[in-house]
Structures are given as structure tokens and as C-alpha cells.
Design a protein around this motif. Structure first.
Motif, PDB file in Angstrom:
ATOM      1  N   PHE A  98       0.828  -1.206   0.000  1.00 10.47           N
ATOM      2  CA  PHE A  98       0.000   0.000   0.000  1.00 10.47           C
ATOM      3  C   PHE A  98       0.865   1.260   0.000  1.00 10.47           C
ATOM      4  N   LYS A  99       0.338   2.305  -0.663  1.00  5.78           N
ATOM      5  CA  LYS A  99       1.040   3.613  -0.694  1.00  5.78           C
ATOM      6  C   LYS A  99       2.503   3.433  -1.129  1.00  5.78           C
ATOM      7  N   ASN A 100       2.662   2.860  -2.298  1.00  2.00           N
ATOM      8  CA  ASN A 100       4.011   2.631  -2.859  1.00  2.00           C
ATOM      9  C   ASN A 100       4.915   1.839  -1.922  1.00  2.00           C
ATOM     10  N   GLY A 101       4.343   0.886  -1.234  1.00  2.00           N
ATOM     11  CA  GLY A 101       5.151   0.038  -0.357  1.00  2.00           C
ATOM     12  C   GLY A 101       5.474   0.685   0.977  1.00  2.00           C
ATOM     13  N   GLU A 102       4.796   1.787   1.311  1.00  2.00           N
ATOM     14  CA  GLU A 102       5.137   2.494   2.560  1.00  2.00           C
ATOM     15  C   GLU A 102       4.110   2.248   3.674  1.00  2.00           C
ATOM     16  N   MET A 103       3.034   1.557   3.323  1.00  2.00           N
ATOM     17  CA  MET A 103       2.029   1.223   4.345  1.00  2.00           C
ATOM     18  C   MET A 103       1.789  -0.280   4.289  1.00  2.00           C
ATOM     19  N   PHE A 104       1.583  -0.879   5.461  1.00  2.00           N
ATOM     20  CA  PHE A 104       1.403  -2.333   5.493  1.00  2.00           C
ATOM     21  C   PHE A 104       0.156  -2.719   6.292  1.00  2.00           C
ATOM     22  N   VAL A 105      -0.279  -3.932   6.020  1.00  2.00           N
ATOM     23  CA  VAL A 105      -1.290  -4.587   6.859  1.00  2.00           C
ATOM     24  C   VAL A 105      -0.678  -5.924   7.261  1.00  2.00           C
ATOM     25  N   ALA A 106      -0.583  -6.154   8.566  1.00  2.00           N
ATOM     26  CA  ALA A 106      -0.010  -7.416   9.052  1.00  2.00           C
ATOM     27  C   ALA A 106      -1.038  -8.118   9.931  1.00  2.00           C
ATOM     28  N   VAL A 107      -1.034  -9.435   9.876  1.00  2.00           N
ATOM     29  CA  VAL A 107      -1.962 -10.218  10.703  1.00  2.00           C
ATOM     30  C   VAL A 107      -1.228 -11.427  11.281  1.00  2.00           C
ATOM     31  N   GLY A 108      -1.642 -11.798  12.466  1.00  2.00           N
ATOM     32  CA  GLY A 108      -1.100 -13.013  13.066  1.00  2.00           C
ATOM     33  C   GLY A 108      -2.061 -13.451  14.148  1.00  2.00           C
ATOM     34  N   SER A 109      -1.959 -14.711  14.542  1.00  2.00           N
ATOM     35  CA  SER A 109      -2.890 -15.165  15.570  1.00  2.00           C
ATOM     36  C   SER A 109      -2.153 -15.527  16.854  1.00  2.00           C
ATOM     37  N   ARG A 110      -2.903 -15.489  17.919  1.00  2.00           N
ATOM     38  CA  ARG A 110      -2.301 -15.717  19.236  1.00  2.00           C
ATOM     39  C   ARG A 110      -1.866 -17.163  19.384  1.00  2.00           C
ATOM     40  N   ASN A 111      -0.647 -17.290  19.785  1.00  2.00           N
ATOM     41  CA  ASN A 111      -0.070 -18.610  19.999  1.00  2.00           C
ATOM     42  C   ASN A 111      -0.217 -18.939  21.475  1.00  2.00           C
ATOM     43  N   LYS A 112      -1.106 -19.874  21.761  1.00  2.00           N
ATOM     44  CA  LYS A 112      -1.454 -20.174  23.155  1.00  2.00           C
ATOM     45  C   LYS A 112      -0.216 -20.600  23.965  1.00  2.00           C
ATOM     46  N   ALA A 113       0.566 -21.453  23.354  1.00  2.00           N
ATOM     47  CA  ALA A 113       1.692 -22.008  24.102  1.00  2.00           C
ATOM     48  C   ALA A 113       2.664 -20.928  24.553  1.00  2.00           C
ATOM     49  N   SER A 114       2.998 -19.996  23.640  1.00  2.00           N
ATOM     50  CA  SER A 114       4.044 -19.040  23.983  1.00  2.00           C
ATOM     51  C   SER A 114       3.554 -17.932  24.906  1.00  2.00           C
ATOM     52  N   LEU A 115       2.236 -17.708  24.940  1.00  2.00           N
ATOM     53  CA  LEU A 115       1.779 -16.570  25.726  1.00  2.00           C
ATOM     54  C   LEU A 115       1.028 -16.939  26.993  1.00  2.00           C
ATOM     55  N   SER A 116       0.735 -18.203  27.181  1.00  2.00           N
ATOM     56  CA  SER A 116      -0.102 -18.538  28.322  1.00  2.00           C
ATOM     57  C   SER A 116       0.556 -18.149  29.638  1.00  2.00           C
ATOM     58  N   SER A 117       1.877 -18.065  29.636  1.00  2.00           N
ATOM     59  CA  SER A 117       2.572 -17.703  30.862  1.00  2.00           C
ATOM     60  C   SER A 117       2.289 -16.256  31.276  1.00  2.00           C
ATOM     61  N   GLN A 118       1.826 -15.435  30.322  1.00  2.00           N
ATOM     62  CA  GLN A 118       1.557 -14.029  30.662  1.00  2.00           C
ATOM     63  C   GLN A 118       0.197 -13.840  31.319  1.00  2.00           C
ATOM     64  N   LYS A 119      -0.654 -14.877  31.296  1.00  2.74           N
ATOM     65  CA  LYS A 119      -2.019 -14.727  31.830  1.00  2.74           C
ATOM     66  C   LYS A 119      -2.022 -14.387  33.299  1.00  2.74           C
TER      67      LYS A 119
END
Ligand SMILES: C[S@@+](CC[C@H](N)C(=O)[O-])C[C@H]1O[C@@H](n2cnc3c(N)ncnc32)[C@H](O)[C@@H]1O
Length: 221
Positions: free
Chosen positions: A200-221
Motif C-alpha cells: 500500500f502507498k508505494n510500499g510504505e504502508m502495510f497490513v499485518a496479521v497473526g494469531s495468538r499462539n497459546k503455548a508461547s503466551l499462556s505464561s503471561q495470563k
């Protein structure tokens, strides 16, 4: 010398004033392609619970409703009272939008439990044109991922201009943020199923997506 707090306060005063003309200057058509992809990547379905931070003047609300159709819950957070008052006018059309004035850097699970709903987790979160301006942006990304349901999606839409050019300096001035923060690069290491489109915008704007990885983040709960 200006502290981070002073800078943030002056950005918010600026957005309070800018809110009067924001929808005109930062028009729907200017970001349409990127926004359309960002919302598509949220993979919205009826009855879902979503967070839009910062929600600004609520430019995404009608696009969210195309999928949610006034079901589920949309939580919109912004620190500018001026921007939120514009969002409130748009939100009146529906009954599933809750708007909250708050600082993105303070939003974590404890905050959600106290100010929104005990135990609430989101199906998806859209952070559009926010992380380029938020202080402590890495921590904000970590906290947002941690607010997702397992498998829930974080979508970031923002600028990335490694060496700011004329447009970069203009965006920095108008948006009161940075344009060269490695936002999606940081996010990539924190989520599953990461994808980025920076066409987007000559490569100067982005859209990124990712999903929550339960294993790596469960320790933060
Ligand atoms: C460029 S606007 C983007 C608004 C909206 N997401 C959009 O795409 O139209 C940046 C927004 O970030 C908000 N903001 C800046 N710092 C913030 C913070 N620490 N917490 C919450 N909102 C903040 C401003 O008030 C403003 O509404």
C-alpha cells in the motif's frame, strides 16, 4: 527537554483539535484499500467480540457492522476526547459499540477485567495507525496479543518507511508519530500464521496479521 509523557499529552491535545477535520483530511478513500484488507484479515463473524485501538473517529465502525450486523461487541478505545466524541456520533446507529477513553499503554488483562468485562477475550483486534504514535509500542503489542482468545487475530495497519522521505516527514508531522518503527517485524516473532502485505502507498504502508499462539503466551495470563 520534553518527556515521553509531555509528548504524548501534546499529541492528544493535537488530536482533540484535529478531530474536527480528521474525517475530511484522513478521508475514507485515502486508506480504503489498506483498511479493506485489514478488516478482511480480522475474519469477522456474527457475535464476535472485537477491539479497535485506537478507534479515532470511528471510521471502521460501519465496515465492522457489515460483518457483525449489530451482534457481538465492539470495544473502541482512544485517548482523545475529541476523537471519541466524533466516534460516539457514528456509534449511535448501533447498540453493540462500547467506547472508552484510555491510554493504550495501560491496556492489559487487568485493565479489561476492571473497565470492560471480567475475563473478556477478543476474537480479533485492529490497531490501525496507532502503534506508530504510542509510547512503549513493543509492550502494547505484547499486551494486545495477550488479550486475544487462543487463535484470535491481531491486525496492524500502519506506515513503515525505513528511511523517512518527504511523505514520511509529512506523515510524522500530521500524525504526530514515527514512520520507521519495525512494528510488523516485531510482531512476526510473537504470533502464529504471520502474514504481511506492504503493497500500500508505494510500499510504505502495510497490513499485518497473526494469531495468538497459546503455548508461547499462556505464561503471561
Ligand atoms: C492517526 S489516528 C488513527 C485513528 C484511527 N485508528 C484511524 O485509523 O482513523 C491516531 C489516534 O491515536 C490516538 N492515540 C494517540 N496516543 C494514544 C494512546 N496512548 N492511547 C490511546 N489512543 C491514542 C489519537 O487520539 C488518535 O485518535
Amino acid at each position: 527537554m520534553k518527556t515521553i509523557k509531555d509528548k504524548q499529552a501534546s499529541a492528544i491535545r493535537y488530536y482533540d483539535r484535529f478531530s474536527k477535520i480528521y474525517d475530511w483530511i484522513s478521508s475514507d478513500s485515502y486508506y480504503r484499500k489498506a483498511r479493506t484488507l485489514a478488516i478482511e484479515k480480522m475474519d469477522l463473524k456474527q457475535n464476535q467480540t472485537i477491539l479497535n485501538i485506537p478507534c479515532g473517529t470511528g471510521q471502521n465502525f460501519s465496515n465492522f457492522q457489515n460483518e457483525l450486523n449489530n451482534t457481538g461487541k465492539i470495544v473502541g478505545v482512544d485517548l482523545s476526547g475529541g476523537m471519541l466524541s466524533k466516534a460516539k456520533v457514528k456509534a449511535k446507529k448501533w447498540s453493540n459499540i462500547k467506547l472508552i477513553k484510555a491510554d493504550a499503554t495501560e491496556i492489559d488483562r487487568d485493565w479489561i477485567n476492571e473497565y470492560v468485562d471480567e475475563g473478556l477475550e477478543f476474537d480479533s483486534i485492529l490497531c490501525d495507525l496507532g502503534l506508530s504514535g504510542f509510547p512503549d509500542w513493543k509492550n502494547v503489542i505484547d499486551n494486545l496479543i495477550n488479550l486475544l482468545k487462543s487463535g484470535g487475530k491481531l491486525v496492524i495497519m500502519d506506515w513503515y518507511i525505513e528511511k523517512p522521505n518527504l511523505r514520511g516527514w509529512f506523515i510524522k508531522w500530521v500524525g504526530k508519530g514515527e514512520v520507521n518503527r519495525p512494528l510488523y517485524q516485531y510482531m512476526e516473532g510473537k504470533v502464529d500464521h504471520f502474514e504481511v502485505d506492504h503493497s500500500f502507498k508505494n510500499g510504505e504502508m502495510f497490513v499485518a496479521v497473526g494469531s495468538r499462539n497459546k503455548a508461547s503466551l499462556s505464561s503471561q495470563k
